[in-house]
Design a protein around this motif. Structure first.
Motif, PDB file in Angstrom:
ATOM      1  N   ALA A 152      -1.382  -7.232   8.916  1.00 36.36           N
ATOM      2  CA  ALA A 152      -1.337  -5.588   8.442  1.00 36.36           C
ATOM      3  C   ALA A 152      -2.981  -6.050   6.433  1.00 36.36           C
ATOM      4  O   ALA A 152      -3.519  -5.227   6.373  1.00 36.36           O
ATOM      5  CB  ALA A 152      -0.618  -5.327   8.209  1.00 36.36           C
ATOM      6  N   LEU A 153      -2.382  -7.431   5.857  1.00 33.92           N
ATOM      7  CA  LEU A 153      -3.090  -7.382   4.920  1.00 33.92           C
ATOM      8  C   LEU A 153      -4.531  -7.537   4.524  1.00 33.92           C
ATOM      9  O   LEU A 153      -5.254  -7.231   4.076  1.00 33.92           O
ATOM     10  CB  LEU A 153      -2.743  -8.541   4.318  1.00 33.92           C
ATOM     11  CG  LEU A 153      -1.249  -8.272   3.567  1.00 33.92           C
ATOM     12  CD1 LEU A 153      -0.887  -9.808   2.759  1.00 33.92           C
ATOM     13  CD2 LEU A 153      -0.951  -7.046   2.489  1.00 33.92           C
ATOM     14  N   ASP A 154      -4.991  -8.498   5.658  1.00 36.72           N
ATOM     15  CA  ASP A 154      -6.153  -8.699   6.624  1.00 36.72           C
ATOM     16  C   ASP A 154      -7.183  -7.400   6.961  1.00 36.72           C
ATOM     17  O   ASP A 154      -8.320  -6.891   6.179  1.00 36.72           O
ATOM     18  CB  ASP A 154      -6.214  -9.376   8.030  1.00 36.72           C
ATOM     19  CG  ASP A 154      -6.241 -11.336   7.606  1.00 36.72           C
ATOM     20  OD1 ASP A 154      -6.202 -11.082   5.791  1.00 36.72           O
ATOM     21  OD2 ASP A 154      -5.814 -11.376   8.525  1.00 36.72           O
ATOM     22  N   ARG A 155      -6.657  -6.404   7.473  1.00 36.79           N
ATOM     23  CA  ARG A 155      -6.824  -4.797   7.750  1.00 36.79           C
ATOM     24  C   ARG A 155      -6.997  -4.066   6.366  1.00 36.79           C
ATOM     25  O   ARG A 155      -8.304  -4.364   6.116  1.00 36.79           O
ATOM     26  CB  ARG A 155      -5.884  -3.866   8.790  1.00 36.79           C
ATOM     27  CG  ARG A 155      -6.473  -4.816  10.284  1.00 36.79           C
ATOM     28  CD  ARG A 155      -5.424  -3.338  11.077  1.00 36.79           C
ATOM     29  NE  ARG A 155      -3.952  -4.446  11.472  1.00 36.79           N
ATOM     30  CZ  ARG A 155      -3.360  -4.764  11.593  1.00 36.79           C
ATOM     31  NH1 ARG A 155      -3.510  -5.616  12.046  1.00 36.79           N
ATOM     32  NH2 ARG A 155      -1.488  -4.780  10.943  1.00 36.79           N
ATOM     33  N   ALA A 156      -6.421  -4.435   5.472  1.00 36.70           N
ATOM     34  CA  ALA A 156      -6.263  -3.745   3.908  1.00 36.70           C
ATOM     35  C   ALA A 156      -7.967  -4.400   4.087  1.00 36.70           C
ATOM     36  O   ALA A 156      -8.462  -3.292   2.674  1.00 36.70           O
ATOM     37  CB  ALA A 156      -4.972  -3.190   3.239  1.00 36.70           C
ATOM     38  N   ALA A 157      -7.667  -5.743   3.259  1.00 35.45           N
ATOM     39  CA  ALA A 157      -9.050  -6.160   2.790  1.00 35.45           C
ATOM     40  C   ALA A 157     -10.214  -6.104   2.909  1.00 35.45           C
ATOM     41  O   ALA A 157     -10.923  -5.336   2.360  1.00 35.45           O
ATOM     42  CB  ALA A 157      -8.389  -7.658   2.876  1.00 35.45           C
ATOM     43  N   SER A 204      -7.894  -3.512  -2.451  1.00 30.33           N
ATOM     44  CA  SER A 204      -8.806  -4.906  -3.962  1.00 30.33           C
ATOM     45  C   SER A 204      -6.447  -4.929  -4.359  1.00 30.33           C
ATOM     46  O   SER A 204      -6.303  -6.230  -4.711  1.00 30.33           O
ATOM     47  CB  SER A 204      -9.330  -3.989  -4.500  1.00 30.33           C
ATOM     48  OG  SER A 204      -8.628  -3.285  -5.663  1.00 30.33           O
ATOM     49  N   THR A 205      -6.020  -4.610  -3.846  1.00 30.59           N
ATOM     50  CA  THR A 205      -4.622  -4.447  -4.269  1.00 30.59           C
ATOM     51  C   THR A 205      -3.388  -4.062  -4.383  1.00 30.59           C
ATOM     52  O   THR A 205      -3.185  -2.333  -4.024  1.00 30.59           O
ATOM     53  CB  THR A 205      -4.295  -3.917  -6.110  1.00 30.59           C
ATOM     54  OG1 THR A 205      -5.932  -4.778  -7.074  1.00 30.59           O
ATOM     55  CG2 THR A 205      -3.095  -4.784  -7.085  1.00 30.59           C
ATOM     56  N   ILE A 206      -2.383  -4.638  -4.128  1.00 25.16           N
ATOM     57  CA  ILE A 206      -1.066  -4.235  -3.507  1.00 25.16           C
ATOM     58  C   ILE A 206      -0.024  -3.927  -4.627  1.00 25.16           C
ATOM     59  O   ILE A 206       0.320  -5.644  -4.690  1.00 25.16           O
ATOM     60  CB  ILE A 206      -1.150  -4.132  -2.157  1.00 25.16           C
ATOM     61  CG1 ILE A 206      -1.598  -3.759  -1.152  1.00 25.16           C
ATOM     62  CG2 ILE A 206       0.863  -3.520  -1.885  1.00 25.16           C
ATOM     63  CD1 ILE A 206      -1.263  -4.160   0.039  1.00 25.16           C
ATOM     64  N   ILE A 207       1.452  -2.909  -5.571  1.00 30.27           N
ATOM     65  CA  ILE A 207       2.451  -3.201  -5.948  1.00 30.27           C
ATOM     66  C   ILE A 207       3.111  -3.441  -3.913  1.00 30.27           C
ATOM     67  O   ILE A 207       3.485  -2.102  -4.029  1.00 30.27           O
ATOM     68  CB  ILE A 207       2.668  -2.068  -6.458  1.00 30.27           C
ATOM     69  CG1 ILE A 207       1.057  -2.002  -7.651  1.00 30.27           C
ATOM     70  CG2 ILE A 207       3.823  -2.488  -8.248  1.00 30.27           C
ATOM     71  CD1 ILE A 207       1.178  -3.512  -8.115  1.00 30.27           C
ATOM     72  N   SER A 248      -9.383 -11.889  -2.102  1.00 28.13           N
ATOM     73  CA  SER A 248      -9.501 -10.373  -1.345  1.00 28.13           C
ATOM     74  C   SER A 248      -8.471  -9.057  -2.318  1.00 28.13           C
ATOM     75  O   SER A 248      -8.851  -7.890  -1.796  1.00 28.13           O
ATOM     76  CB  SER A 248     -10.288 -10.910   0.070  1.00 28.13           C
ATOM     77  OG  SER A 248      -9.326 -10.975   0.751  1.00 28.13           O
ATOM     78  N   LEU A 249      -7.454  -9.628  -2.077  1.00 24.16           N
ATOM     79  CA  LEU A 249      -6.236  -8.738  -2.021  1.00 24.16           C
ATOM     80  C   LEU A 249      -5.007  -9.666  -2.303  1.00 24.16           C
ATOM     81  O   LEU A 249      -4.214 -10.441  -2.486  1.00 24.16           O
ATOM     82  CB  LEU A 249      -6.196  -8.448  -0.784  1.00 24.16           C
ATOM     83  CG  LEU A 249      -4.377  -7.373  -0.355  1.00 24.16           C
ATOM     84  CD1 LEU A 249      -4.496  -6.167  -1.322  1.00 24.16           C
ATOM     85  CD2 LEU A 249      -4.623  -7.526   1.126  1.00 24.16           C
ATOM     86  N   LYS A 250      -5.020  -8.731  -3.973  1.00 17.94           N
ATOM     87  CA  LYS A 250      -4.039  -9.338  -4.984  1.00 17.94           C
ATOM     88  C   LYS A 250      -2.236  -8.397  -4.635  1.00 17.94           C
ATOM     89  O   LYS A 250      -2.482  -6.916  -4.324  1.00 17.94           O
ATOM     90  CB  LYS A 250      -5.015  -9.462  -6.143  1.00 17.94           C
ATOM     91  CG  LYS A 250      -5.468  -9.993  -6.501  1.00 17.94           C
ATOM     92  CD  LYS A 250      -5.236 -11.055  -6.983  1.00 17.94           C
ATOM     93  CE  LYS A 250      -6.521 -11.975  -7.664  1.00 17.94           C
ATOM     94  NZ  LYS A 250      -6.261 -13.418  -7.018  1.00 17.94           N
ATOM     95  N   GLU A 252       0.912   1.293   7.559  1.00 17.53           N
ATOM     96  CA  GLU A 252       0.895   0.001   6.834  1.00 17.53           C
ATOM     97  C   GLU A 252       0.005   0.471   5.156  1.00 17.53           C
ATOM     98  O   GLU A 252      -0.579   1.249   5.337  1.00 17.53           O
ATOM     99  CB  GLU A 252      -0.294  -0.969   8.174  1.00 17.53           C
ATOM    100  CG  GLU A 252      -0.831  -0.272   8.398  1.00 17.53           C
ATOM    101  CD  GLU A 252      -1.841  -1.407   9.244  1.00 17.53           C
ATOM    102  OE1 GLU A 252      -2.636  -2.073   8.801  1.00 17.53           O
ATOM    103  OE2 GLU A 252      -1.213  -0.869  10.293  1.00 17.53           O
ATOM    104  N   PRO A 253      -0.612  -0.621   4.265  1.00 16.42           N
ATOM    105  CA  PRO A 253      -1.542  -0.625   3.009  1.00 16.42           C
ATOM    106  C   PRO A 253      -2.953  -0.181   3.944  1.00 16.42           C
ATOM    107  O   PRO A 253      -3.583   1.060   2.465  1.00 16.42           O
ATOM    108  CB  PRO A 253      -1.841  -2.168   2.891  1.00 16.42           C
ATOM    109  CG  PRO A 253      -0.120  -2.792   3.602  1.00 16.42           C
ATOM    110  CD  PRO A 253      -0.373  -2.107   4.897  1.00 16.42           C
ATOM    111  N   ILE A 254      -3.320  -0.458   5.042  1.00 22.04           N
ATOM    112  CA  ILE A 254      -4.982   0.280   4.714  1.00 22.04           C
ATOM    113  C   ILE A 254      -4.807   1.961   5.008  1.00 22.04           C
ATOM    114  O   ILE A 254      -5.502   2.824   4.420  1.00 22.04           O
ATOM    115  CB  ILE A 254      -5.492  -0.085   6.392  1.00 22.04           C
ATOM    116  CG1 ILE A 254      -6.747  -0.050   6.388  1.00 22.04           C
ATOM    117  CG2 ILE A 254      -4.846   0.888   7.783  1.00 22.04           C
ATOM    118  CD1 ILE A 254      -7.199   0.447   7.351  1.00 22.04           C
ATOM    119  N   PHE A 255      -2.861   3.006   5.677  1.00 19.86           N
ATOM    120  CA  PHE A 255      -3.069   4.290   5.650  1.00 19.86           C
ATOM    121  C   PHE A 255      -2.860   5.138   3.469  1.00 19.86           C
ATOM    122  O   PHE A 255      -3.251   5.697   3.690  1.00 19.86           O
ATOM    123  CB  PHE A 255      -1.332   4.363   5.469  1.00 19.86           C
ATOM    124  CG  PHE A 255      -1.077   4.399   6.797  1.00 19.86           C
ATOM    125  CD1 PHE A 255      -2.096   3.393   7.945  1.00 19.86           C
ATOM    126  CD2 PHE A 255      -0.956   5.583   7.822  1.00 19.86           C
ATOM    127  CE1 PHE A 255      -2.005   3.530   9.241  1.00 19.86           C
ATOM    128  CE2 PHE A 255      -0.504   5.782   9.544  1.00 19.86           C
ATOM    129  CZ  PHE A 255      -1.408   4.407   9.679  1.00 19.86           C
TER     130      PHE A 255
END
Length: 260
Positions: free
Chosen positions: A27-32, A37-40, A63-65, A224-227
């Motif tokens: 999921a993080l790979d898809r988002a990046a 760039s960043t997720i809280i 690539s994604l903090k 997921e984060p990409i949303f």
């Protein structure tokens, strides 16, 4: 989900329950790859706090903090280890960017007719507001069905920075939130929720941040984060501006709130 090509600017998901995601790394790979760039990463109880802190330290990359926010959700306010959770958050205050997710939820089944449950929620919320104030941390606030009371408590504790997550409350409370210099967050529900869309429409872009609240389901689709790109495009449509303008301003807002 379908999405457009790569964004010209980066976006930030300011509210994600990463500890509840299946296949987190994918999921993080898809988002990046999509421009996130960043997720809280937020928490809901002691166990979630511990997992969230570990996730932020394990999965954050160039690539994604991933930055942690620790707290106890109102649905967890009756748990026996709340005191331990408060102590854990305080002990780790230098490792987090915010206190959250904390707040009130008077629409929860057990809170609807039980004043003692609502009082317990308020007590726990106030303890976290005091902690946030003492450690100079922003607060991520859940206020469903208790919008006015949640605002009153935040204001009463003189919290400097606060985000009222997924706000869909009355216009009068929204006005108070904005007049106090606080923010609201938009979720993918801005595509279809009348109350949430109205809140986004009436809030200046300078006071909005984007989020997913993943893995919450939107129209029976687990997020997921990409949303966060769905959120971005919904806000752009409501505001009648370009996606890039929303991305730039909301990212600027998030960088300011969390001091990233």
């Amino acid at each position: 989900m379908q999405h457009r090509g790569e964004m010209k600017v980066k976006v930030i998901d300011t509210h994600a329950h990463l500890d509840e995601l299946n296949n987190l790394e994918q999921a993080l790979d898809r988002a990046a790859k999509a421009g996130v760039s960043t997720i809280i990463a937020v928490s809901i109880d002691l166990n979630s706090c511990k997992k969230t802190l570990a996730i932020a330290e394990t999965y954050s990359r160039e690539s994604l903090k991933v930055y942690p926010a620790l707290g106890v959700h109102p649905s967890s306010a009756l748990e026996e280890n709340v005191e331990e959770a408060l102590e854990y958050v305080s002990e780790n205050s230098k490792r987090i960017v915010a206190v959250g997710e904390v707040g009130l939820d008077f629409w929860l089944k057990e809170a609807r007719r039980n004043e003692e449950v609502r009082r317990r929620q308020e007590n726990v919320f106030c303890r976290f507001l005091e902690l946030a104030k003492n450690h100079s941390k922003p607060v991520l606030i859940h206020s469903r069905g208790a919008w006015e009371r949640a605002y009153e408590l935040v204001k009463g504790y003189d919290v400097e920075k606060a985000v009222f997550h997924w706000f869909s409350g009355p216009e009068s409370v929204l006005k108070d939130i904005l007049d106090s210099g606080y923010y609201i967050s938009a979720t993918p529900a801005a595509e279809y929720s009348k109350a949430h869309r109205e809140a986004v429409m009436k809030t200046p872009l300078e006071r909005i941040v984007l989020e997913t609240d993943c893995p919450v389901r939107y129209k029976d689709e687990e997020s997921e984060p990409i949303f966060v790109l769905k959120t971005l495009r919904a806000v752009a449509e409501i505001k009648e501006v370009e996606d890039v303008e929303v991305a730039k301003q909301t990212t600027k807002n998030a960088l300011h709130i969390f001091e990233l």
